[in-house]
Motif scaffolding. Structure first.
Motif, PDB file in Angstrom:
ATOM      1  N   ARG A 137     -10.913  -7.554 -35.519  1.00 11.29           N
ATOM      2  CA  ARG A 137     -10.937  -7.786 -36.990  1.00 11.29           C
ATOM      3  C   ARG A 137     -12.478  -7.795 -37.554  1.00 11.29           C
ATOM      4  NH1 ARG A 137      -6.767 -10.983 -35.222  1.00 11.29           N
ATOM      5  NH2 ARG A 137      -4.870 -11.090 -36.479  1.00 11.29           N
ATOM      6  N   GLY A 138     -12.531  -7.709 -38.741  1.00 11.78           N
ATOM      7  CA  GLY A 138     -13.820  -7.689 -39.501  1.00 11.78           C
ATOM      8  C   GLY A 138     -13.854  -6.767 -40.660  1.00 11.78           C
ATOM      9  N   ASN A 139     -14.957  -6.652 -41.157  1.00  8.37           N
ATOM     10  CA  ASN A 139     -15.353  -5.494 -42.302  1.00  8.37           C
ATOM     11  C   ASN A 139     -15.451  -4.425 -41.651  1.00  8.37           C
ATOM     12  OD1 ASN A 139     -15.085  -7.827 -44.412  1.00  8.37           O
ATOM     13  ND2 ASN A 139     -17.472  -8.246 -44.013  1.00  8.37           N
ATOM     14  N   VAL A 140     -15.176  -3.476 -42.435  1.00  9.49           N
ATOM     15  CA  VAL A 140     -15.258  -1.856 -41.945  1.00  9.49           C
ATOM     16  C   VAL A 140     -16.815  -1.606 -41.767  1.00  9.49           C
ATOM     17  CG1 VAL A 140     -14.906   0.493 -42.376  1.00  9.49           C
ATOM     18  CG2 VAL A 140     -13.058  -1.227 -42.651  1.00  9.49           C
ATOM     19  N   ILE A 141     -17.390  -0.929 -40.996  1.00 11.38           N
ATOM     20  CA  ILE A 141     -18.795  -0.545 -40.890  1.00 11.38           C
ATOM     21  C   ILE A 141     -18.948   0.868 -41.216  1.00 11.38           C
ATOM     22  CG2 ILE A 141     -20.862  -0.365 -39.300  1.00 11.38           C
ATOM     23  CD1 ILE A 141     -19.772  -2.466 -37.524  1.00 11.38           C
ATOM     24  N   SER A 142     -19.632   1.023 -42.403  1.00  7.10           N
ATOM     25  CA  SER A 142     -19.855   2.423 -42.677  1.00  7.10           C
ATOM     26  C   SER A 142     -21.362   2.916 -42.728  1.00  7.10           C
ATOM     27  CB  SER A 142     -19.289   2.558 -44.368  1.00  7.10           C
ATOM     28  OG  SER A 142     -19.663   3.725 -44.748  1.00  7.10           O
ATOM     29  N   CYS A 143     -21.740   3.995 -42.066  1.00  7.16           N
ATOM     30  CA  CYS A 143     -22.957   4.259 -41.750  1.00  7.16           C
ATOM     31  C   CYS A 143     -23.488   5.770 -42.369  1.00  7.16           C
ATOM     32  CB  CYS A 143     -23.250   4.093 -40.460  1.00  7.16           C
ATOM     33  SG  CYS A 143     -23.769   2.422 -39.784  1.00  7.16           S
ATOM     34  N   GLY A 144     -22.692   6.275 -43.100  1.00 10.17           N
ATOM     35  CA  GLY A 144     -22.982   7.623 -43.514  1.00 10.17           C
ATOM     36  C   GLY A 144     -23.650   7.653 -45.013  1.00 10.17           C
ATOM     37  N   ALA A 145     -24.069   8.883 -45.569  1.00  9.98           N
ATOM     38  CA  ALA A 145     -24.884   8.852 -46.685  1.00  9.98           C
ATOM     39  C   ALA A 145     -23.754   8.197 -47.681  1.00  9.98           C
ATOM     40  CB  ALA A 145     -24.927  10.153 -46.738  1.00  9.98           C
ATOM     41  N   THR A 146     -22.663   8.390 -47.852  1.00  3.92           N
ATOM     42  CA  THR A 146     -21.963   7.777 -48.797  1.00  3.92           C
ATOM     43  C   THR A 146     -21.148   6.473 -48.250  1.00  3.92           C
ATOM     44  OG1 THR A 146     -21.669   9.867 -49.963  1.00  3.92           O
ATOM     45  CG2 THR A 146     -20.352   8.106 -50.591  1.00  3.92           C
ATOM     46  N   ASN A 147     -20.948   5.230 -49.043  1.00  5.04           N
ATOM     47  CA  ASN A 147     -20.763   4.313 -48.509  1.00  5.04           C
ATOM     48  C   ASN A 147     -19.119   4.345 -48.444  1.00  5.04           C
ATOM     49  OD1 ASN A 147     -20.737   1.458 -47.802  1.00  5.04           O
ATOM     50  ND2 ASN A 147     -20.034   0.648 -49.839  1.00  5.04           N
ATOM     51  N   ALA A 148     -18.527   3.995 -47.221  1.00  2.00           N
ATOM     52  CA  ALA A 148     -17.247   3.897 -47.028  1.00  2.00           C
ATOM     53  C   ALA A 148     -16.291   5.280 -47.718  1.00  2.00           C
ATOM     54  CB  ALA A 148     -16.543   2.740 -47.622  1.00  2.00           C
ATOM     55  N   GLN A 149     -16.751   6.154 -47.277  1.00  2.57           N
ATOM     56  CA  GLN A 149     -15.869   7.449 -47.935  1.00  2.57           C
ATOM     57  C   GLN A 149     -15.366   8.071 -46.288  1.00  2.57           C
ATOM     58  OE1 GLN A 149     -17.912   9.852 -50.600  1.00  2.57           O
ATOM     59  NE2 GLN A 149     -16.750  11.621 -50.134  1.00  2.57           N
ATOM     60  N   PHE A 150     -13.983   7.951 -46.625  1.00  2.00           N
ATOM     61  CA  PHE A 150     -13.486   8.506 -45.084  1.00  2.00           C
ATOM     62  C   PHE A 150     -12.683   9.513 -45.278  1.00  2.00           C
ATOM     63  CE2 PHE A 150     -15.126   4.248 -44.088  1.00  2.00           C
ATOM     64  CZ  PHE A 150     -15.801   4.501 -43.054  1.00  2.00           C
ATOM     65  N   GLY A 151     -12.469  10.357 -46.465  1.00  2.00           N
ATOM     66  CA  GLY A 151     -11.445  11.159 -46.816  1.00  2.00           C
ATOM     67  C   GLY A 151     -10.271  10.536 -47.817  1.00  2.00           C
ATOM     68  N   ILE A 152      -9.322  11.244 -48.049  1.00  2.00           N
ATOM     69  CA  ILE A 152      -8.515  10.787 -48.839  1.00  2.00           C
ATOM     70  C   ILE A 152      -6.940  11.042 -48.116  1.00  2.00           C
ATOM     71  CG2 ILE A 152      -6.912  11.131 -51.129  1.00  2.00           C
ATOM     72  CD1 ILE A 152      -9.620  12.134 -52.160  1.00  2.00           C
ATOM     73  N   VAL A 153      -6.133   9.973 -47.761  1.00  2.00           N
ATOM     74  CA  VAL A 153      -4.882  10.005 -47.186  1.00  2.00           C
ATOM     75  C   VAL A 153      -3.862   9.177 -48.242  1.00  2.00           C
ATOM     76  CG1 VAL A 153      -3.422   8.924 -45.368  1.00  2.00           C
ATOM     77  CG2 VAL A 153      -5.601  10.340 -44.962  1.00  2.00           C
ATOM     78  N   ASN A 154      -2.542   9.492 -48.476  1.00  2.00           N
ATOM     79  CA  ASN A 154      -1.466   9.086 -49.349  1.00  2.00           C
ATOM     80  C   ASN A 154      -0.373   8.946 -48.474  1.00  2.00           C
ATOM     81  OD1 ASN A 154      -0.225   7.782 -51.166  1.00  2.00           O
ATOM     82  ND2 ASN A 154       0.056   9.558 -52.256  1.00  2.00           N
ATOM     83  N   PHE A 155      -0.283   7.782 -47.618  1.00  2.00           N
ATOM     84  CA  PHE A 155       0.860   7.685 -46.692  1.00  2.00           C
ATOM     85  C   PHE A 155       2.006   6.709 -47.066  1.00  2.00           C
ATOM     86  CE2 PHE A 155       1.570   7.937 -42.014  1.00  2.00           C
ATOM     87  CZ  PHE A 155       2.990   7.275 -41.930  1.00  2.00           C
ATOM     88  N   ASP A 156       3.195   7.552 -47.338  1.00  2.05           N
ATOM     89  CA  ASP A 156       4.125   6.594 -47.895  1.00  2.05           C
ATOM     90  C   ASP A 156       4.612   5.505 -46.853  1.00  2.05           C
ATOM     91  OD1 ASP A 156       4.054   7.752 -50.344  1.00  2.05           O
ATOM     92  OD2 ASP A 156       5.341   9.377 -49.844  1.00  2.05           O
ATOM     93  N   MET A 157       4.886   4.330 -47.260  1.00  2.00           N
ATOM     94  CA  MET A 157       5.512   3.206 -46.476  1.00  2.00           C
ATOM     95  C   MET A 157       5.804   2.284 -47.001  1.00  2.00           C
ATOM     96  SD  MET A 157       2.954   0.636 -46.744  1.00  2.00           S
ATOM     97  CE  MET A 157       1.224   0.471 -47.170  1.00  2.00           C
ATOM     98  N   THR A 158       6.806   1.343 -46.669  1.00  2.85           N
ATOM     99  CA  THR A 158       7.440   0.485 -47.392  1.00  2.85           C
ATOM    100  C   THR A 158       6.644  -1.059 -47.358  1.00  2.85           C
ATOM    101  OG1 THR A 158       8.968  -0.227 -45.256  1.00  2.85           O
ATOM    102  CG2 THR A 158       9.689   1.348 -46.775  1.00  2.85           C
TER     103      THR A 158
END
Length: 561
Positions: free
Chosen positions: A39-60
């Motif tokens: 658990r915890g906050n997501v750690i982001s170290c790239g040039a752009t803050n918290a950018q991991f691509g784009i996913v659109n996963f359908d779920m219920t």
């Protein structure tokens, strides 16, 4: 631990899940706590803050959970397993009845293209699947996802990793066929195909099938991290790597906050001999990994840093830049604490210093190379330990210390026996190749040239019959290059040139094969070919900063011709 003890944790909490009168009751806090989730906050170290691509996963699980769930899957697709588990845990904390969040936990502990899960990870994954199966509020499609990864965890203590990967592949194939409009099912099916591909299959049947699926989706979702990432893995083979170059050039821009996404393109750059791109990729990845370790409060160095260092040193050596390669070797030797301890870090500790001495023919240093010391036991990593003993074998043989070389060969036999007993057939074969190559050079130095060449050719043929491990940048020293060296030392220059050519087909722009191909061509009287190889060598190396004497030889030849 016996069979019953291994399965007991799952059986103990399964009745708790099923004992409630209302089958739709959420899993209890007690049951969830048994998962011991990260658990915890997501750690982001790239040039752009918290950018991991784009996913659109359908779920219920509801609109409120969708943003976090999509982020978790984005992280999962970039193999940021710890960070993905944190986000899936957040979804579970807020929506404990979300069955697919437990699917996500199981997927985070699978890591199909790395080393097999540890026993603790297998237990966690099995528990997560048991919870997911107990939740009734899930769609038929979601049940298919859960069933697919559940088959991987089923009977984990009696069936081997590869067999269970095949189960996962078949189940994902069925899910994909049943839901042809579900892009995520297709993407995970492609991953399953890559995970189930045999390293002995030189037709790349499963990889090509995965590639056709992913390429069809790439045009529709160019910013999807899984599509780009798996294209790279799918084509990370000689003859196929060029197909992944567009994805390799795009991945770091799509998911710049992932250290693995910054590194992964270098797999293709390495395959194609694009050393400048390879170096840039891994300098960024290593910096991001160092940042991650600091932000995560890791004591020591994160394993992704060492993974990037392995590729970085390999690229520096192929550019002939010994100065920068030596700096990284020295830096590695200063590292004593790494987290997590796994096969990747053991490989880096063994391969990096071995590459440096072998690529530079520093035979005396090779003969004396010691196993680096850090916070792990080499006894747990026989394949990686064998790399150092192989290096010592070649070093001792080349300087005429035959007894020392034979002692190292005896150690290689012992390590192969361990791998055979562990039923680790791939790595046992890798060590068998090292034994043949080492023995060949011992025979050669003893004057038995005919048997030495025969043994060395067998080693080269064996190595060509299997692929390198997907985590490594390449063999520590290609067996066919060693064969070519031996042929040239016996004045069989045309045969040596053919062997160097074969190495360069699989490993474009390798420094030593380019240089020695030029020498072999020159000795064969083919100055046109020598010109070609020496020009290529100078084109890919750091001429100004390289201390390699081969550069001077190549330049002198080109001035005369």
């Amino acid at each position: 631990m016996n069979h019953l003890q291994k399965l007991l944790p799952v059986f103990l909490f399964t009745p708790v899940l099923l004992s409630c009168k209302n089958k739709n009751t959420s899993p209890s806090n007690e049951v969830i706590s048994q998962l011991n989730l990260k658990r915890g906050n997501v750690i982001s170290c790239g040039a752009t803050n918290a950018q991991f691509g784009i996913v659109n996963f359908d779920m219920t699980c509801g609109v409120a959970a969708k943003k976090d769930f999509n982020l978790a899957v984005e992280l999962l697709h970039s193999f940021e397993y710890d960070e993905a588990e944190k986000v899936f845990a957040k979804v579970i904390d807020e929506f404990p009845n979300c069955a697919m969040a437990y699917w996500g936990i199981a997927m985070c502990n699978f890591h199909p293209l790395w080393s097999p899960p540890t026993e603790a990870e297998l237990q966690k994954g099995a528990k997560a699947i048991a919870i997911a199966n107990s939740i009734q509020t899930k769609s038929e499609r979601e049940a298919g996802y859960i069933n697919a990864i559940g088959l991987y965890y089923k009977d984990w203590d009696t069936k081997d990793h590869y067999t269970r990967c095949l189960y996962f592949e078949k189940a994902m194939e069925q899910l994909c066929a049943k839901h042809p409009d579900d892009n995520e099912a297709a993407i995970f099916y492609a991953l399953a195909l890559d995970a189930a591909a045999s390293p002995a299959d030189k037709t790349y049947t499963k990889q090509k099938k995965a590639g056709s699926i992913l390429n069809a989706l790439y045009a529709k979702e160019p910013d999807h991290p899984g599509i780009i990432h798996y294209i790279i893995h799918t084509y990370d083979y000689p003859g196929l790597a060029q197909l992944a170059l567009p994805a390799a050039q795009a991945y770091a821009q799509v998911a710049p906050s992932s250290a693995h996404a910054l590194h992964m393109p270098s797999h293709i750059f390495t395959r194609l001999g694009l050393w400048d791109e390879d170096i840039r990729s891994n300098l960024q990845s290593v910096a991001a990994a160092q940042c991650y370790a600091k932000q995560a409060g890791i004591s020591g160095h994160w394993d992704e840093e060492l993974h990037g260092l392995d590729y970085l040193v390999y690229a520096y050596l192929q550019k002939g830049n010994n100065k920068l390669a030596a700096q990284q070797v020295s830096y590695l030797n200063s590292i004593r604490l790494v987290y997590p301890v796994n096969f990747k870090i053991a490989y880096a500790f063994a391969a990096i210093p071995s590459r440096y001495v072998l690529e530079n023919s520093k035979w005396e240093e090779a003969a004396e190379l010691q196993l680096p010391q850090a916070n792990f036991s080499w006894g747990a990593y026989p394949w990686q330990e064998a790399i150092v003993h192989f290096t010592r074998t070649l070093g001792a043989a080349h300087i005429g210390k035959i007894n020392e070389a034979k002692a190292e060969l005896a150690k290689l036999y012992q390590l192969k026996d361990i791998l055979d007993k562990q039923k680790d057939s791939y790595n046992a074969k890798e060590v068998a190749i090292q034994i043949k190559a080492g023995n060949a050079w011992v025979q050669f130095e003893q004057g038995d040239t005919a048997n030495a060449l025969k043994e060395m050719k067998l080693a080269a043929d064996m190595e060509d019959s299997i692929e390198k491990h997907p985590v490594t940048p390449g063999k520590v020293l290609p067996a066919r290059e060693l064969l070519a060296n031996m042929l040239m030392q016996t004045n069989q220059n045309k045969a040596a040139l053919n062997a160097y050519d074969a190495v360069l087909i699989k490993n474009p722009n390798r420094f030593n094969s380019l240089y020695n191909a030029g020498i072999a061509a020159q000795k064969s009287g083919d100055n046109e070919k020598a010109n070609f190889y020496f020009k290529q060598l100078l084109a890919v190396t750091d001429i100004a900063s390289s201390g390699r004497p081969e550069i001077g030889v190549a330049r002198s030849f080109l001035k005369m011709h």
